[in-house]
Design a protein around this motif. Structure first.
Motif, mmCIF file in Angstrom:
data_model
loop_
_atom_site.group_PDB
_atom_site.id
_atom_site.type_symbol
_atom_site.label_atom_id
_atom_site.label_comp_id
_atom_site.label_asym_id
_atom_site.label_seq_id
_atom_site.Cartn_x
_atom_site.Cartn_y
_atom_site.Cartn_z
ATOM 1 N N HIS A 72 0.828 -1.057 0.020
ATOM 2 C CA HIS A 72 0.076 -0.005 0.015
ATOM 3 C C HIS A 72 0.862 1.326 -0.258
ATOM 4 N N ASN B 52 -7.983 0.002 -4.204
ATOM 5 C CA ASN B 52 -9.473 0.004 -3.828
ATOM 6 C C ASN B 52 -9.287 0.368 -2.115
ATOM 7 N N HIS B 53 -8.366 -0.293 -1.707
ATOM 8 C CA HIS B 53 -8.125 -0.107 -0.219
ATOM 9 C C HIS B 53 -7.724 1.474 -0.139
ATOM 10 N N GLU C 133 -10.851 3.440 -0.348
ATOM 11 C CA GLU C 133 -11.769 3.467 0.591
ATOM 12 C C GLU C 133 -11.343 4.138 1.725
#
Length: 147
Positions: A45, A79-80, A83
């Motif tokens: 990430h 996506n993470h 979000e």
């Protein structure tokens, strides 16, 4: 081979620079992983967010190429990040069929905090060394890396 002919084989492996560098790298990765977990991120990430910050707005396909990650993994990581409010995907103004990814202001704050956390983790890793030894180690590692 006799038992005595086998003795020392493990010690030999553990004395190789490649083994030692690998062990130190694993410890460093572990320390940084633990540190940035405080921000709710894992290393991939963090890498994606840093790349988006550096190259954004950037197409997802360009992120895949730049990072060498699997395309499906990048989608899940984005996506993470989206979000969590750290990154945003919008139609690319140059090609509306693609998404361009940008870092949000919250994402920039997270990157700044992660940079500080990673610095502290690396300081812990190199704590046994003096300032001069740390500088020398970085110079030597850079030379080996660039060779």
């Amino acid at each position: 081979m006799t038992r005595t002919e086998h003795s020392g084989a493990l010690a030999h492996i553990q004395s190789l620079p490649s083994w030692l560098v690998g062990r130190v790298a694993a410890r460093g990765r572990s320390l940084v992983t633990e540190a940035i977990a405080a921000e709710g991120l894992k290393l991939p990430h963090h890498a994606v967010l840093a790349a988006v910050s550096e190259y954004g707005p950037v197409a997802q396909a360009d992120l895949v190429r730049r990072l060498g990650f699997d395309a499906k993994d990048v989608v899940l990581l984005l996506n993470h990040l989206e979000e969590a409010g750290l990154a945003r995907r919008e139609p690319d103004p140059r090609d509306r069929r693609k998404n361009a990814v940008t870092v949000t202001s919250a994402g920039m704050g997270t990157l700044e905090r992660c940079a500080e956390l990673a610095e502290r983790a690396n300081a812990e890793l190199l704590e046994p060394l003096s300032a001069a030894e740390r500088q020398q180690l970085m110079e030597l590692l850079t030379r080996v890396h660039e060779a």
